[in-house]
Design a protein around this motif. Structure first.
Motif, short mmCIF file in Angstrom:
data_model
loop_
_atom_site.label_atom_id
_atom_site.label_comp_id
_atom_site.label_asym_id
_atom_site.label_seq_id
_atom_site.Cartn_x
_atom_site.Cartn_y
_atom_site.Cartn_z
N ARG A 62 -2.04 4.07 7.88
CA ARG A 62 -0.64 3.95 7.44
C ARG A 62 -0.41 2.58 6.80
N GLU A 63 0.74 2.45 6.14
CA GLU A 63 1.09 1.19 5.48
C GLU A 63 1.10 0.01 6.45
N ASP A 64 1.51 0.24 7.69
CA ASP A 64 1.59 -0.89 8.62
C ASP A 64 0.23 -1.37 9.13
N HIS A 65 -0.86 -0.75 8.66
CA HIS A 65 -2.20 -1.22 8.98
C HIS A 65 -2.69 -2.28 7.98
#
Length: 168
Positions: free
Chosen positions: A15-18
């Motif tokens: 995901r983007e938050d990774h």
């Protein structure tokens, strides 16, 4: 399959938050030496977007890996890759340097192989490894992949290991 667990790892769909964890992983020169070199934050962001799109297109892809205490451990997955003009499906895994030598690559390679052959019912999977990356070659051999060939990929000498689904 957005999430799975092994005995020591949890895996969650990329995901983007990774992004922050991936940037730190890709900036480590030792980690990145068998990935084609250190990747800038911008290149890693493009990598993340590309790999999230792979999920949307194929229903599988890369997972972020965490230790059981929740700490980022690395990334691994199953993805399409062009090798010698042929669309192949590879397993891939990369861990933070502090976690090397603990058998985590073998653990995740076994899990990815089971997911790819049993759950996704793919006909075969490959492992693409730099010729001189002995540790990763041993991981694939322990997971019952067979050496298929040596070739060039993005200007680097690599070996291709393959495992095929057994059809009863």
């Amino acid at each position: 399959m957005d999430h799975f667990e092994t005995s020591r790892l949890t895996a969650e769909r990329l995901r983007e938050d990774h992004l922050g964890d991936l940037v730190a992983l890709h900036l480590d020169a030792e980690v990145s030496r068998y990935l084609g070199g250190v990747r800038s934050a911008a290149v890693t962001e493009t990598y993340l977007v590309t790999n999230m799109a792979h999920w949307d297109r194929h229903g599988f892809g890369l997972w972020a890996l965490r230790t059981k205490d929740g700490a980022f451990a690395g990334r691994a997955g199953i993805r399409h890759i062009a090798v010698d003009g042929v669309d192949e499906i590879e397993i891939a895994y990369t861990f933070k340097r502090a976690l090397w030598g603990q058998g985590l690559a073998s653990e995740i390679a076994t899990a990815l192989t089971d997911i790819g052959l049993s759950e996704l019912t793919l006909a075969s999977l490959i492992g693409l490894v730099f010729v001189e990356h002995a540790a990763s070659r041993r991981v694939l051999e322990k997971a019952n992949y067979l050496l298929e060939k040596t070739t060039m990929h993005h200007g680097e000498a690599v070996v291709i290991y393959r495992i095929r689904r057994q059809i009863p």
